[in-house]
Design a protein around this motif. Sequence first.
Motif, PDB file in Angstrom:
ATOM      1  N   THR A  51       0.820  -1.213   0.000  1.00  0.00           N
ATOM      2  CA  THR A  51       0.000   0.000   0.000  1.00  0.00           C
ATOM      3  C   THR A  51       0.856   1.267   0.000  1.00  0.00           C
ATOM      4  OG1 THR A  51      -0.067   0.077   2.419  1.00  0.00           O
ATOM      5  CG2 THR A  51      -1.824  -1.173   1.298  1.00  0.00           C
ATOM      6  N   ASN A  52       2.156   1.108   0.164  1.00  0.00           N
ATOM      7  CA  ASN A  52       3.105   2.216   0.304  1.00  0.00           C
ATOM      8  C   ASN A  52       2.698   3.136   1.454  1.00  0.00           C
ATOM      9  OD1 ASN A  52       5.527   3.438  -0.346  1.00  0.00           O
ATOM     10  ND2 ASN A  52       4.549   4.938  -1.677  1.00  0.00           N
ATOM     11  N   GLY A  53       2.025   2.545   2.439  1.00  0.00           N
ATOM     12  CA  GLY A  53       1.576   3.308   3.600  1.00  0.00           C
ATOM     13  C   GLY A  53       2.346   2.920   4.849  1.00  0.00           C
ATOM     14  N   SER A  54       2.522   3.881   5.721  1.00  0.00           N
ATOM     15  CA  SER A  54       3.218   3.645   6.982  1.00  0.00           C
ATOM     16  C   SER A  54       2.283   2.932   7.956  1.00  0.00           C
ATOM     17  CB  SER A  54       3.672   4.987   7.561  1.00  0.00           C
ATOM     18  OG  SER A  54       4.373   4.789   8.752  1.00  0.00           O
ATOM     19  N   VAL A  55       2.729   1.812   8.502  1.00  0.00           N
ATOM     20  CA  VAL A  55       1.942   1.074   9.488  1.00  0.00           C
ATOM     21  C   VAL A  55       2.471   1.289  10.897  1.00  0.00           C
ATOM     22  CG1 VAL A  55       1.088  -0.682   7.877  1.00  0.00           C
ATOM     23  CG2 VAL A  55       3.259  -1.053   9.068  1.00  0.00           C
ATOM     24  N   HIS A  56       3.668   1.900  10.999  1.00  0.00           N
ATOM     25  CA  HIS A  56       4.242   2.230  12.301  1.00  0.00           C
ATOM     26  C   HIS A  56       5.211   3.387  12.110  1.00  0.00           C
ATOM     27  CE1 HIS A  56       5.533   1.496  16.425  1.00  0.00           C
ATOM     28  NE2 HIS A  56       6.762   1.722  15.998  1.00  0.00           N
TER      29      HIS A  56
END
Length: 169
Positions: free
Chosen positions: A96-101
């Motif tokens: 997702t190219n999203g930050s999860v942490h």
Amino acid sequence: MPRLPALLLVGTILLAGCTGFAPTDGAPSPTASPTTTPTDTATPDDTATPDDTATPTRDSTPGTPHYGPEPDHEVVVVNRLDGEATIHVRVIREATNGSVHDESVTLPPGERVVYNTKQADPDGIEEFRVVGERGGDRASVTIETSECYGDAIVSATDDGGVDATYSVC
């Protein structure tokens, strides 16, 4: 009995060719023969078994190991310095190219788990990029949620920077 010395001589010559010694002038050995690369053929042990063990199974390409999904991989921050160290850690889910942490961790000498990839509930085998930043230095590693990968480790370095690594089979 006259054949015994001749047999011993032939045996010695044959064994000498197996020792790996080559002539010192760089020329090929007169007894050298071409070899072929063995092919990888499937055996009964190469078949996949439907269990939850970390035993690698074979995929459809002979000789290529395939490892199943394993979502449980920790992101560990390590400080082996004498005093406290602050490290900024970011974990990015590549799908997702999203930050999860995203967290700045101030840690006395020791280590602490700051995240686990299973928290993102990955769909099969996914990639997660772990980025550590400290003192203007940045290091990153990418791990997969497969049986072959281990934990990601971000550590403070003596020069005020950061290092990142992981284990893999």
